[in-house]
Write a protein that holds these residues in place. Structure first.
Motif, mmCIF file in Angstrom:
data_model
loop_
_atom_site.group_PDB
_atom_site.id
_atom_site.type_symbol
_atom_site.label_atom_id
_atom_site.label_comp_id
_atom_site.label_asym_id
_atom_site.label_seq_id
_atom_site.Cartn_x
_atom_site.Cartn_y
_atom_site.Cartn_z
ATOM 1 N N PHE A 106 -28.725 21.116 -4.912
ATOM 2 C CA PHE A 106 -28.836 21.377 -3.478
ATOM 3 C C PHE A 106 -30.288 21.331 -3.025
ATOM 4 N N LYS A 107 -31.157 21.931 -3.809
ATOM 5 C CA LYS A 107 -32.591 21.985 -3.478
ATOM 6 C C LYS A 107 -33.152 20.576 -3.303
ATOM 7 N N VAL A 108 -32.761 19.671 -4.194
ATOM 8 C CA VAL A 108 -33.308 18.316 -4.160
ATOM 9 C C VAL A 108 -32.501 17.395 -3.250
ATOM 10 N N TRP A 109 -31.182 17.374 -3.416
ATOM 11 C CA TRP A 109 -30.355 16.389 -2.729
ATOM 12 C C TRP A 109 -29.683 16.932 -1.468
ATOM 13 N N GLY A 110 -29.797 18.223 -1.205
ATOM 14 C CA GLY A 110 -29.208 18.801 -0.003
ATOM 15 C C GLY A 110 -30.220 19.066 1.090
ATOM 16 N N MET A 111 -31.327 19.697 0.719
ATOM 17 C CA MET A 111 -32.313 20.069 1.745
ATOM 18 C C MET A 111 -32.979 18.853 2.385
ATOM 19 N N LEU A 112 -33.213 17.814 1.618
ATOM 20 C CA LEU A 112 -33.838 16.614 2.186
ATOM 21 C C LEU A 112 -32.944 15.958 3.239
ATOM 22 N N PRO A 113 -31.658 15.690 2.937
ATOM 23 C CA PRO A 113 -30.815 15.103 3.991
ATOM 24 C C PRO A 113 -30.650 16.021 5.206
ATOM 25 N N ILE A 114 -30.559 17.331 4.985
ATOM 26 C CA ILE A 114 -30.462 18.265 6.105
ATOM 27 C C ILE A 114 -31.700 18.138 6.988
ATOM 28 N N THR A 115 -32.863 18.054 6.365
ATOM 29 C CA THR A 115 -34.111 17.924 7.116
ATOM 30 C C THR A 115 -34.166 16.591 7.865
ATOM 31 N N LEU A 116 -33.740 15.519 7.216
ATOM 32 C CA LEU A 116 -33.735 14.209 7.886
ATOM 33 C C LEU A 116 -32.777 14.191 9.067
ATOM 34 N N ILE A 117 -31.605 14.789 8.902
ATOM 35 C CA ILE A 117 -30.633 14.841 9.998
ATOM 36 C C ILE A 117 -31.188 15.672 11.152
ATOM 37 N N PHE A 118 -31.770 16.819 10.831
ATOM 38 C CA PHE A 118 -32.374 17.649 11.879
ATOM 39 C C PHE A 118 -33.469 16.877 12.612
ATOM 40 N N THR A 119 -34.302 16.190 11.857
ATOM 41 C CA THR A 119 -35.374 15.396 12.459
ATOM 42 C C THR A 119 -34.793 14.352 13.412
ATOM 43 N N GLY A 120 -33.723 13.696 12.987
ATOM 44 C CA GLY A 120 -33.068 12.704 13.841
ATOM 45 C C GLY A 120 -32.584 13.295 15.148
ATOM 46 N N PHE A 121 -32.093 14.524 15.093
ATOM 47 C CA PHE A 121 -31.622 15.172 16.314
ATOM 48 C C PHE A 121 -32.750 15.529 17.274
ATOM 49 N N GLN A 122 -33.973 15.444 16.844
ATOM 50 C CA GLN A 122 -35.109 15.755 17.722
ATOM 51 C C GLN A 122 -35.548 14.546 18.549
ATOM 52 N N ILE A 123 -35.012 13.383 18.249
ATOM 53 C CA ILE A 123 -35.417 12.158 18.947
ATOM 54 C C ILE A 123 -35.130 12.245 20.441
ATOM 55 N N SER A 124 -33.977 12.790 20.819
ATOM 56 C CA SER A 124 -33.665 12.869 22.256
ATOM 57 C C SER A 124 -34.644 13.797 22.979
ATOM 58 N N LEU A 125 -35.031 14.905 22.349
ATOM 59 C CA LEU A 125 -36.017 15.799 22.954
ATOM 60 C C LEU A 125 -37.364 15.088 23.089
ATOM 61 N N ILE A 126 -37.744 14.374 22.063
ATOM 62 C CA ILE A 126 -39.018 13.650 22.092
ATOM 63 C C ILE A 126 -39.004 12.593 23.190
ATOM 64 N N ASN A 127 -37.905 11.840 23.289
ATOM 65 C CA ASN A 127 -37.805 10.810 24.320
ATOM 66 C C ASN A 127 -37.804 11.413 25.726
ATOM 67 N N LYS A 128 -37.164 12.553 25.891
ATOM 68 C CA LYS A 128 -37.093 13.215 27.194
ATOM 69 C C LYS A 128 -38.445 13.714 27.661
ATOM 70 N N HIS A 129 -39.272 14.205 26.718
ATOM 71 C CA HIS A 129 -40.551 14.833 27.071
ATOM 72 C C HIS A 129 -41.766 13.964 26.738
ATOM 73 N N LYS A 130 -41.533 12.727 26.385
ATOM 74 C CA LYS A 130 -42.630 11.838 26.019
ATOM 75 C C LYS A 130 -43.461 11.469 27.242
ATOM 76 N N LEU A 131 -44.771 11.489 27.060
ATOM 77 C CA LEU A 131 -45.683 11.069 28.129
ATOM 78 C C LEU A 131 -45.996 9.586 27.978
ATOM 79 N N ASP A 132 -46.015 8.899 29.095
ATOM 80 C CA ASP A 132 -46.410 7.479 29.046
ATOM 81 C C ASP A 132 -47.922 7.409 28.914
ATOM 82 N N GLU A 133 -48.376 6.572 27.996
ATOM 83 C CA GLU A 133 -49.836 6.458 27.778
ATOM 84 C C GLU A 133 -50.427 5.385 28.646
#
Length: 183
Positions: free
Chosen positions: A156-183
């Motif tokens: 779990f430590k090796v093969w569970g936490m990494l995918p959980i973290t990647l999935i969580f990171t993926g779910f942050q994309i909509s927040l990032i896109n919503k609050h992204k500043l145009d450069e």
């Protein structure tokens, strides 16, 4: 030397060595931890040799692996290794929570502000989400090591936490896109 190969070898080499010794010695942590510590220290030395610096995360990870692995060996008690992810995740969460009081802005903005440009609200939300995520991972690690077998926890430590973290990171994309500043 190819930097991407060096990073891959120094990041995953110690883990491969750990699994080799763990699974070839009747899943015995006491046998697998010393080679993990040695391989981690060698990996840090190799990074230092080629880069003339050690990035903060591998350095912290190496110190913690050596410290908690050493305690596990010295006291012959794997609980020190089991609680390492809990402690690390709590420390990350606390750093995100208290960090803004020292830097006057979310810690993630300090760390990632040059890579991503977000509104202040975006940074606040992202910082809070990651803080809660790290607290959640700490609780999850505690639940797993206290209720499951050692082998299950190791996997779990090796093969569970990494995918959980990647999935969580993926779910942050909509927040990032919503609050992204145009450069």
């Amino acid at each position: 030397m190819n930097k991407s190969f060096l990073k891959f070898a120094t990041d995953f080499g110690p883990l491969a060595i750990f699994f080799y010794y763990y699974y070839n010695n009747d899943k015995n942590l006491a046998v697998a931890i010393p080679p993990l510590i040695v391989a981690t220290l060698i990996a840090l030395a190799v990074v230092w040799f080629f880069e003339k610096k050690i990035p903060m995360m591998p350095l912290i990870s190496g110190v913690l692996i050596t410290f908690f692995g050493g305690l596990t060996i010295y006291f012959n008690d794997p609980v020190f290794l089991y609680v390492k992810p809990t402690i690390i995740n709590i420390l990350f969460a606390l750093a995100l929570y208290f960090g803004k009081y020292f830097t006057n802005e979310p810690v993630l903005k300090k760390i990632m502000g040059k890579s991503i440009t977000l509104t202040d609200m975006g940074w606040e939300l992202l910082n809070k989400r990651w803080m809660y995520f790290f607290f959640g991972l700490a609780i999850l690690n505690e639940c797993v090591w206290r209720t499951q077998t050692e082998e299950f926890w190791v996997n779990f430590k090796v093969w569970g936490m990494l995918p959980i973290t990647l999935i969580f990171t993926g779910f942050q994309i909509s927040l990032i896109n919503k609050h992204k500043l145009d450069e």
